[in-house]
Design a protein around this motif. Structure first.
Motif, PDB file in Angstrom:
ATOM      1  N   GLU A  41      39.670  43.768  39.124  1.00 20.83           N
ATOM      2  CA  GLU A  41      39.982  45.099  38.577  1.00 20.83           C
ATOM      3  C   GLU A  41      41.493  45.349  38.545  1.00 20.83           C
ATOM      4  N   SER A  42      42.200  44.870  39.542  1.00 23.02           N
ATOM      5  CA  SER A  42      43.648  45.089  39.618  1.00 23.02           C
ATOM      6  C   SER A  42      44.418  44.345  38.528  1.00 23.02           C
ATOM      7  N   GLU A  43      43.771  43.382  37.846  1.00 18.07           N
ATOM      8  CA  GLU A  43      44.445  42.588  36.817  1.00 18.07           C
ATOM      9  C   GLU A  43      43.987  42.907  35.393  1.00 18.07           C
ATOM     10  N   VAL A  44      43.037  43.820  35.245  1.00  9.95           N
ATOM     11  CA  VAL A  44      42.461  44.098  33.927  1.00  9.95           C
ATOM     12  C   VAL A  44      43.530  44.529  32.920  1.00  9.95           C
ATOM     13  N   GLU A  45      44.409  45.415  33.294  1.00 12.60           N
ATOM     14  CA  GLU A  45      45.442  45.882  32.354  1.00 12.60           C
ATOM     15  C   GLU A  45      46.365  44.742  31.949  1.00 12.60           C
ATOM     16  N   ARG A  46      46.793  43.935  32.904  1.00  5.86           N
ATOM     17  CA  ARG A  46      47.686  42.812  32.602  1.00  5.86           C
ATOM     18  C   ARG A  46      46.995  41.783  31.701  1.00  5.86           C
ATOM     19  N   VAL A  47      45.734  41.481  31.989  1.00  3.71           N
ATOM     20  CA  VAL A  47      44.994  40.519  31.165  1.00  3.71           C
ATOM     21  C   VAL A  47      44.790  41.075  29.758  1.00  3.71           C
ATOM     22  N   SER A  48      44.517  42.357  29.639  1.00  4.39           N
ATOM     23  CA  SER A  48      44.377  42.974  28.316  1.00  4.39           C
ATOM     24  C   SER A  48      45.675  42.848  27.523  1.00  4.39           C
ATOM     25  N   GLN A  49      46.801  43.030  28.178  1.00  5.13           N
ATOM     26  CA  GLN A  49      48.098  42.861  27.520  1.00  5.13           C
ATOM     27  C   GLN A  49      48.312  41.411  27.105  1.00  5.13           C
TER      28      GLN A  49
END
Length: 63
Positions: A41-49
């Motif tokens: 969950e803590s990496e979802v935004e970075r992976v989406s980018q």
């Protein structure tokens, strides 16, 4: 969220690694390796980018 790579498109240019180094890395053969296909969950935004920034559109979300 799960992420995968289309190896026929990936050029291992490391753009995704710049966005999410905790999830993406290059292996000894200089091929992209996804160390956490089930994205924390803590990496979802970075992976989406990283997915949006991939110049070859080689990354995608598995549903």
């Amino acid at each position: 969220m799960e992420v995968a790579v289309d190896r026929s498109l990936c050029e291992a240019n490391e753009v995704c690694i710049g966005f999410a180094p905790a999830v993406f890395e290059l292996d000894d053969d200089e091929e992209l390796r996804i160390s956490h296909p089930s994205v924390p969950e803590s990496e979802v935004e970075r992976v989406s980018q990283a997915i949006a920034a991939c110049p070859k559109n080689a990354l995608f979300i598995v549903e």
